[in-house]
Design a protein around this motif. Structure first.
Motif, PDB file in Angstrom:
ATOM      1  N   ILE A 106       0.964  -1.263   0.197  1.00 22.93           N
ATOM      2  CA  ILE A 106      -0.100  -0.461   0.082  1.00 22.93           C
ATOM      3  C   ILE A 106       0.822   1.372   0.363  1.00 22.93           C
ATOM      4  O   ILE A 106       2.056   1.282   0.744  1.00 22.93           O
ATOM      5  N   PHE A 107       0.532   2.123  -1.199  1.00 22.98           N
ATOM      6  CA  PHE A 107       1.521   3.461  -0.838  1.00 22.98           C
ATOM      7  C   PHE A 107       0.687   4.161  -0.780  1.00 22.98           C
ATOM      8  O   PHE A 107      -0.595   4.684  -1.594  1.00 22.98           O
ATOM      9  N   VAL A 108       0.388   5.307   0.425  1.00 23.22           N
ATOM     10  CA  VAL A 108      -0.643   5.961   1.211  1.00 23.22           C
ATOM     11  C   VAL A 108       0.205   7.347   0.827  1.00 23.22           C
ATOM     12  O   VAL A 108       1.380   7.826   1.018  1.00 23.22           O
ATOM     13  N   SER A 109      -0.435   8.326   0.048  1.00 26.11           N
ATOM     14  CA  SER A 109       0.023   9.671  -0.198  1.00 26.11           C
ATOM     15  C   SER A 109       0.102  10.823   0.716  1.00 26.11           C
ATOM     16  O   SER A 109      -1.178  10.815   1.714  1.00 26.11           O
ATOM     17  N   VAL A 110       0.894  11.265   1.331  1.00 28.08           N
ATOM     18  CA  VAL A 110       0.921  12.436   1.624  1.00 28.08           C
ATOM     19  C   VAL A 110       0.978  13.842   1.319  1.00 28.08           C
ATOM     20  O   VAL A 110       0.818  14.761   1.734  1.00 28.08           O
ATOM     21  N   ASP A 111      -0.241  13.854   0.012  1.00 26.91           N
ATOM     22  CA  ASP A 111       0.414  14.810  -0.886  1.00 26.91           C
ATOM     23  C   ASP A 111      -1.207  14.624  -1.808  1.00 26.91           C
ATOM     24  O   ASP A 111      -0.680  14.777  -3.211  1.00 26.91           O
ATOM     25  N   PRO A 112      -2.205  15.104  -0.951  1.00 27.75           N
ATOM     26  CA  PRO A 112      -3.327  14.766  -1.104  1.00 27.75           C
ATOM     27  C   PRO A 112      -4.031  16.212  -2.627  1.00 27.75           C
ATOM     28  O   PRO A 112      -4.828  16.017  -3.048  1.00 27.75           O
ATOM     29  N   GLN A 113      -3.382  16.916  -2.188  1.00 30.39           N
ATOM     30  CA  GLN A 113      -3.684  18.332  -3.144  1.00 30.39           C
ATOM     31  C   GLN A 113      -3.570  17.530  -4.777  1.00 30.39           C
ATOM     32  O   GLN A 113      -4.311  18.930  -5.362  1.00 30.39           O
ATOM     33  N   ARG A 114      -2.304  16.925  -4.623  1.00 28.08           N
ATOM     34  CA  ARG A 114      -1.754  16.501  -6.039  1.00 28.08           C
ATOM     35  C   ARG A 114      -1.787  15.324  -6.763  1.00 28.08           C
ATOM     36  O   ARG A 114      -2.726  14.845  -8.128  1.00 28.08           O
ATOM     37  N   ASP A 115      -2.231  14.850  -5.432  1.00 32.07           N
ATOM     38  CA  ASP A 115      -2.473  13.082  -5.792  1.00 32.07           C
ATOM     39  C   ASP A 115      -3.936  12.689  -5.552  1.00 32.07           C
ATOM     40  O   ASP A 115      -4.310  12.382  -4.888  1.00 32.07           O
ATOM     41  N   THR A 116      -3.845  12.741  -6.808  1.00 33.74           N
ATOM     42  CA  THR A 116      -5.980  12.535  -6.956  1.00 33.74           C
ATOM     43  C   THR A 116      -5.691  10.432  -7.250  1.00 33.74           C
ATOM     44  O   THR A 116      -5.063   9.967  -7.581  1.00 33.74           O
ATOM     45  N   PRO A 117      -6.864   9.726  -7.008  1.00 28.63           N
ATOM     46  CA  PRO A 117      -6.680   8.640  -7.119  1.00 28.63           C
ATOM     47  C   PRO A 117      -6.300   8.177  -9.105  1.00 28.63           C
ATOM     48  O   PRO A 117      -5.978   7.313  -9.610  1.00 28.63           O
ATOM     49  N   GLU A 118      -6.562   9.150  -9.751  1.00 29.03           N
ATOM     50  CA  GLU A 118      -6.287   9.021 -11.110  1.00 29.03           C
ATOM     51  C   GLU A 118      -4.941   9.389 -11.237  1.00 29.03           C
ATOM     52  O   GLU A 118      -4.553   8.572 -11.649  1.00 29.03           O
ATOM     53  N   THR A 119      -4.249  10.142 -10.274  1.00 27.50           N
ATOM     54  CA  THR A 119      -2.372   9.977 -10.041  1.00 27.50           C
ATOM     55  C   THR A 119      -1.538   9.209 -10.143  1.00 27.50           C
ATOM     56  O   THR A 119      -1.011   8.238 -10.386  1.00 27.50           O
ATOM     57  N   LEU A 120      -2.620   8.214  -8.946  1.00 27.00           N
ATOM     58  CA  LEU A 120      -1.676   7.500  -8.043  1.00 27.00           C
ATOM     59  C   LEU A 120      -2.121   5.962  -9.277  1.00 27.00           C
ATOM     60  O   LEU A 120      -1.377   5.242  -9.103  1.00 27.00           O
ATOM     61  N   THR A 137      -8.645  13.224   1.913  1.00 23.70           N
ATOM     62  CA  THR A 137      -8.867  14.256   2.324  1.00 23.70           C
ATOM     63  C   THR A 137      -7.491  14.675   3.520  1.00 23.70           C
ATOM     64  O   THR A 137      -7.432  13.470   3.487  1.00 23.70           O
ATOM     65  N   PRO A 138      -7.456  16.016   3.282  1.00 15.80           N
ATOM     66  CA  PRO A 138      -5.850  16.227   4.496  1.00 15.80           C
ATOM     67  C   PRO A 138      -6.314  15.389   5.358  1.00 15.80           C
ATOM     68  O   PRO A 138      -5.203  15.379   6.529  1.00 15.80           O
ATOM     69  N   GLU A 139      -7.771  15.669   6.125  1.00  7.55           N
ATOM     70  CA  GLU A 139      -7.500  15.270   7.347  1.00  7.55           C
ATOM     71  C   GLU A 139      -7.550  14.085   7.710  1.00  7.55           C
ATOM     72  O   GLU A 139      -7.254  13.284   8.727  1.00  7.55           O
ATOM     73  N   GLN A 140      -8.417  13.028   6.445  1.00  7.37           N
ATOM     74  CA  GLN A 140      -7.905  12.028   6.379  1.00  7.37           C
ATOM     75  C   GLN A 140      -6.733  10.899   6.410  1.00  7.37           C
ATOM     76  O   GLN A 140      -6.409  10.425   7.182  1.00  7.37           O
TER      77      GLN A 140
END
Length: 202
Positions: A106-120, A137-140
């Motif tokens: 599992i790769f968890v993005s710490v950059d939700p602003q740029r890392d959309t599901p499509e980008t991931l 979301t930033p909170e999640q």
């Protein structure tokens, strides 16, 4: 002379670590856990989470029960440590053969602003089809980072605000089928060492 230099470097690293724990707010808790938990034998890593996977579906920790997880935090614009970590995970799983079927990387993005599901989805495909990319979301993202004792922070680029970086913890956590911490690696762990350890545990 050389021995003295090496001893000085080691001493500096040790003292630097002690100083960091003493000076940085909350550092002692992040490293050792809350007061009174020492000697409990249970690592304070992991916990419930709700995020979105690379297909756009909601994913929670319960979705992975019954399987081991290799959990790695990073971001798709990461220049070096994230690709290295994902390549290591991919190669180690390939090396242990059928045992890898018990593991979900599992790769968890710490950059939700740029890392959309499509980008991931595009990004993780470059490494291994097994890898699940998670964002939210930033909170999640903050909640799962806190649960896994992961530090991350945006590093602004004054010349190009859209090209900011992210400082972050680069530990690869191995979590058990019950969601509890089992072991960990780093992006600098050798392929042979990681594959050997996974082979013994799985």
């Amino acid at each position: 002379m050389r021995a003295k230099i090496i001893a000085s470097v080691i001493a500096g690293l040790v003292l630097g670590g002690i100083a960091a724990i003493a000076i940085i707010p909350g550092a002692q808790e992040r490293v050792f856990g809350p007061s009174g938990t020492a000697g409990s034998g249970k690592a304070l890593v992991g916990g419930p989470f709700t995020l979105t996977d690379q297909t756009g579906k909601t994913a929670t920790d319960k979705d992975f029960r019954g399987r081991y997880m290799l959990v790695f935090f990073g971001y798709t614009h990461c220049p070096d440590i994230c690709p290295a970590g994902l390549q290591l995970i991919s190669a180690a799983l390939d090396k242990i053969g059928s045992k890898a079927d018990k593991v979900t990387p599992i790769f968890v993005s710490v950059d939700p602003q740029r890392d959309t599901p499509e980008t991931l989805a595009t990004y993780v495909k470059n490494f291994n089809d097994r890898i699940v990319g998670l964002t939210g979301t930033p909170e999640q993202v903050a909640a799962i980072a806190k649960a896994y004792r992961v530090y991350y922070e945006k590093t602004p680029n004054e010349n190009d605000p859209s090209s900011y970086g992210m400082n972050h913890t680069s530990i690869i956590y191995l979590m058990g089928p019950d969601g509890e911490y089992v072991s960990h690696f780093t992006a600098m762990t050798s392929l042979d060492d990681m594959a050997a350890k996974l082979g013994k545990i799985l």
